[in-house]
Scaffold this motif. Sequence first.
Motif, PDB file in Angstrom:
ATOM      1  N   ARG A  67       0.837  -1.216   0.000  1.00 15.27           N
ATOM      2  CA  ARG A  67       0.000   0.000   0.000  1.00 15.27           C
ATOM      3  C   ARG A  67       0.867   1.259   0.000  1.00 15.27           C
ATOM      4  O   ARG A  67       0.544   2.249  -0.688  1.00 15.27           O
ATOM      5  CB  ARG A  67      -0.921  -0.004   1.217  1.00 15.27           C
ATOM      6  N   GLU A  68       1.959   1.249   0.741  1.00 19.54           N
ATOM      7  CA  GLU A  68       2.852   2.410   0.754  1.00 19.54           C
ATOM      8  C   GLU A  68       3.451   2.654  -0.622  1.00 19.54           C
ATOM      9  O   GLU A  68       3.599   3.792  -1.070  1.00 19.54           O
ATOM     10  CB  GLU A  68       3.974   2.205   1.779  1.00 19.54           C
ATOM     11  N   ALA A  73       4.866   5.921  -2.647  1.00 23.98           N
ATOM     12  CA  ALA A  73       6.149   5.910  -3.364  1.00 23.98           C
ATOM     13  C   ALA A  73       5.993   6.198  -4.849  1.00 23.98           C
ATOM     14  O   ALA A  73       6.716   7.035  -5.402  1.00 23.98           O
ATOM     15  CB  ALA A  73       6.836   4.571  -3.141  1.00 23.98           C
ATOM     16  N   LEU A  74       5.068   5.517  -5.512  1.00 26.50           N
ATOM     17  CA  LEU A  74       4.927   5.692  -6.953  1.00 26.50           C
ATOM     18  C   LEU A  74       4.263   7.016  -7.327  1.00 26.50           C
ATOM     19  O   LEU A  74       4.792   7.755  -8.187  1.00 26.50           O
ATOM     20  CB  LEU A  74       4.161   4.506  -7.549  1.00 26.50           C
ATOM     21  N   PRO A  75       3.092   7.369  -6.731  1.00 25.18           N
ATOM     22  CA  PRO A  75       2.474   8.653  -7.140  1.00 25.18           C
ATOM     23  C   PRO A  75       3.351   9.856  -6.829  1.00 25.18           C
ATOM     24  O   PRO A  75       3.406  10.813  -7.589  1.00 25.18           O
ATOM     25  CB  PRO A  75       1.162   8.692  -6.335  1.00 25.18           C
ATOM     26  N   GLU A  76       4.032   9.858  -5.686  1.00 27.57           N
ATOM     27  CA  GLU A  76       4.825  11.005  -5.269  1.00 27.57           C
ATOM     28  C   GLU A  76       6.286  10.888  -5.685  1.00 27.57           C
ATOM     29  O   GLU A  76       7.092  11.768  -5.365  1.00 27.57           O
ATOM     30  CB  GLU A  76       4.723  11.178  -3.749  1.00 27.57           C
ATOM     31  N   GLN A  77       6.625   9.761  -6.349  1.00 28.76           N
ATOM     32  CA  GLN A  77       7.989   9.525  -6.806  1.00 28.76           C
ATOM     33  C   GLN A  77       9.000   9.658  -5.659  1.00 28.76           C
ATOM     34  O   GLN A  77      10.043  10.296  -5.771  1.00 28.76           O
ATOM     35  CB  GLN A  77       8.351  10.472  -7.958  1.00 28.76           C
ATOM     36  N   ARG A  78       8.649   8.989  -4.552  1.00 30.47           N
ATOM     37  CA  ARG A  78       9.495   8.998  -3.354  1.00 30.47           C
ATOM     38  C   ARG A  78      10.443   7.801  -3.413  1.00 30.47           C
ATOM     39  O   ARG A  78      10.092   6.665  -3.086  1.00 30.47           O
ATOM     40  CB  ARG A  78       8.642   8.928  -2.102  1.00 30.47           C
ATOM     41  N   ALA A  79      11.674   8.043  -3.834  1.00 30.14           N
ATOM     42  CA  ALA A  79      12.637   6.950  -3.958  1.00 30.14           C
ATOM     43  C   ALA A  79      12.972   6.330  -2.605  1.00 30.14           C
ATOM     44  O   ALA A  79      13.215   5.125  -2.496  1.00 30.14           O
ATOM     45  CB  ALA A  79      13.919   7.462  -4.631  1.00 30.14           C
ATOM     46  N   ASP A  80      13.003   7.174  -1.545  1.00 30.18           N
ATOM     47  CA  ASP A  80      13.327   6.641  -0.229  1.00 30.18           C
ATOM     48  C   ASP A  80      12.257   5.672   0.276  1.00 30.18           C
ATOM     49  O   ASP A  80      12.551   4.608   0.811  1.00 30.18           O
ATOM     50  CB  ASP A  80      13.530   7.778   0.758  1.00 30.18           C
ATOM     51  N   VAL A  81      10.971   6.075   0.091  1.00 26.06           N
ATOM     52  CA  VAL A  81       9.872   5.199   0.512  1.00 26.06           C
ATOM     53  C   VAL A  81       9.879   3.915  -0.303  1.00 26.06           C
ATOM     54  O   VAL A  81       9.664   2.812   0.221  1.00 26.06           O
ATOM     55  CB  VAL A  81       8.515   5.927   0.376  1.00 26.06           C
ATOM     56  N   LEU A  82      10.139   4.043  -1.596  1.00 26.92           N
ATOM     57  CA  LEU A  82      10.193   2.859  -2.453  1.00 26.92           C
ATOM     58  C   LEU A  82      11.311   1.923  -2.002  1.00 26.92           C
ATOM     59  O   LEU A  82      11.122   0.689  -1.953  1.00 26.92           O
ATOM     60  CB  LEU A  82      10.414   3.294  -3.904  1.00 26.92           C
ATOM     61  N   ALA A  83      12.470   2.485  -1.627  1.00 30.34           N
ATOM     62  CA  ALA A  83      13.615   1.660  -1.243  1.00 30.34           C
ATOM     63  C   ALA A  83      13.339   0.875   0.036  1.00 30.34           C
ATOM     64  O   ALA A  83      13.559  -0.333   0.093  1.00 30.34           O
ATOM     65  CB  ALA A  83      14.856   2.542  -1.091  1.00 30.34           C
ATOM     66  N   TRP A  84      12.886   1.607   1.077  1.00 26.38           N
ATOM     67  CA  TRP A  84      12.677   0.858   2.316  1.00 26.38           C
ATOM     68  C   TRP A  84      11.469  -0.063   2.245  1.00 26.38           C
ATOM     69  O   TRP A  84      11.410  -1.087   2.933  1.00 26.38           O
ATOM     70  CB  TRP A  84      12.636   1.779   3.524  1.00 26.38           C
ATOM     71  N   SER A  85      10.472   0.269   1.415  1.00 25.10           N
ATOM     72  CA  SER A  85       9.325  -0.637   1.249  1.00 25.10           C
ATOM     73  C   SER A  85       9.747  -1.932   0.553  1.00 25.10           C
ATOM     74  O   SER A  85       9.375  -3.041   0.977  1.00 25.10           O
ATOM     75  CB  SER A  85       8.218   0.056   0.449  1.00 25.10           C
ATOM     76  N   VAL A  86      10.541  -1.783  -0.532  1.00 23.72           N
ATOM     77  CA  VAL A  86      11.032  -2.981  -1.232  1.00 23.72           C
ATOM     78  C   VAL A  86      11.971  -3.777  -0.321  1.00 23.72           C
ATOM     79  O   VAL A  86      11.913  -5.024  -0.276  1.00 23.72           O
ATOM     80  CB  VAL A  86      11.740  -2.584  -2.542  1.00 23.72           C
ATOM     81  N   GLY A  87      12.847  -3.057   0.385  1.00 24.11           N
ATOM     82  CA  GLY A  87      13.733  -3.759   1.330  1.00 24.11           C
ATOM     83  C   GLY A  87      12.939  -4.506   2.391  1.00 24.11           C
ATOM     84  O   GLY A  87      13.297  -5.614   2.800  1.00 24.11           O
TER      85      GLY A  87
END
Length: 631
Positions: A67-68, A73-87
């Motif tokens: 959900r995050e 991460a995707l709509p706001e293009q937040r690379a940090d959120v994407l990184a820790w979510s994938v991690g």
Amino acid sequence: MPGGGMGGGMGGGGGRGGGDLKLAPGQKPDVRRVLGLFRPYRGTLAAVLSLIVLAAAAGVVSPFLIREIVDVALPEQRADVLAWSVGGLIAVTVVASALGVTQSMLSARVGQSVMHDLRVAVYSHLQRMGLGFFTRTRTGEIQSRIFSDIGSMQSVVTSVMTQIVSSGAGVAMALVAMIAMDWRLTLFSLIALPFAVWMNRRVGRRRRTIVRTRQEKAADLSAGIQESLSVSGILLGVTMGRVETLSSAFADDSRELADLEVRSQMAGRWQMAVFTTIMSLFPALTYFLGGHLLFADPDGSGITIGTLVAFIALQSSLFPQINGLLRVATQVNSSLALFTRVFEYLDAPILIADADGAISLDPARVRGEIRFEDVTFAYPGAEEPALAHLDLVVPAGKHTALVGATGSGKTTTGYLMARLYEPTDGRIILDGHDLREITLSSLAASIGVVTQETYLLHATIAENLRFARPEASDEELVAACRIAQIHDHIVALPDGYATVVGERGYRFSGGEKQRLALARTILRDPPVLLLDEATSALDVATERAMSGALDAVARGRTTVSIAHRLSTVRHADQIVVMERGRIVERGTYEELLARGGVFAELARQDAREDQQDARRDEPSPGPAGPDPGAR
């Protein structure tokens, strides 16, 4: 096969051996008792439960991370959120896998420990059941319950229980997470659950009935194999010309068992297939309902696209968990029939056991005086007692012989003396102690028994002899075998005392087996020696040779001989003549002959049989020469 398949074909056995060990109709096994099997392993089970809860908790983290990713991460293009979510997704996967392997290892250990405990409990209980139980129960039936029933329970106790807990924890965690996301979609997802529970209970009852029938048929098949493929069974089948009939009966029973296996596997499969199909439609229907909720709330304050995607992910893990939980519950429900059959044996009453405060006799101090005081005994189901008001004194250190026609009660008297059975009325006393007040182990050490039915283990001669005294030296083995007149034959074999005797000793003649059995008992050196037709399979010459040796062994100890051939008891200090469970005469050999009663008639019959045996043993004349008068 007419007569009841393999079991009826080979020996009947009186129907199913466990026929008197069944729950009453409608009675259910105690589930708490099944759970009690796991009680000794509470600590390990607590660790397993903790691992299961951690794994389930890790499993519901992933949808929130998804959900995050979708909403932030995707709509706001937040690379940090994407990184820790994938991690986080990767870490959750690794941790869940490690927890699953550890939990599986601990679960398997607990399950195998429970299996071991159950097998040992059943085996130990059966060892104390007494001779009467085994005369009514086929060996194949017993083996089926120990190996087939307990073996079939293996998946239940090793993995199914933990699978139930794991699935239950997964369902609980998923439901909490789903409610946290959207309670309306959660209620919609559970519409079909009551129907699934009702269907599962119905299928479970059907499968339990089928499984019990299947195990009973498997026990019949096992008993038939045990009877027909033993050495005795092969001899009987071949000599009676029943080989084809037995093979046909086995095929019929095996086909019926295969049909029951199919019915067991397919019971409720259509119902579960319908439920699975319905469950597979719910994600699409949830997208439909969630989409309408999203349309009705365009600002996203109630539900978001990320929430809907994460909810579908949770739902996709929830439904298989529920489906697996219901399927496993059905399996456990049907497996209760297996537990029931095993518990029937564990609950079978032990009729002959040590009394509270039973004394342990020192065999070295046993004199060996045995008294029967008004003893009556009847076999279960018999119309008349085998012994009636028997009074008998066996003097210490003397040789007493029991003789009589077949069915007179001689062997029964010996069985009671060794406490293989207990009197219906009256009591039996050894050196002033009621046999029921003596521990079974010390009684077995005090009374050595050699029966007409010689049993040898499928092991070496030395191992068979040391079954009586594991600590016996080689010299003691040789001394016992010399007394039993079997040593010379053993050393003439290629492997000597290391010779494997074969199943039930079929590599040896009847006389050789009886001499080995005598040597085994002599090795124990008991103060009381009970010989039940112990020389019946010996030829006259060997019997006479061994009689002198036995007289030497019996000197100074109480000896009771149960004999059909009266020549073997000629020098007995006391001969007791039995007829229909009663003593009709007693005295020495000469006294009883002079009396001209029952014993004298038995002696005349014995003499006639010896004469007939002598005629049969005479060498036949050689081929006659040509008749001079013949053309």
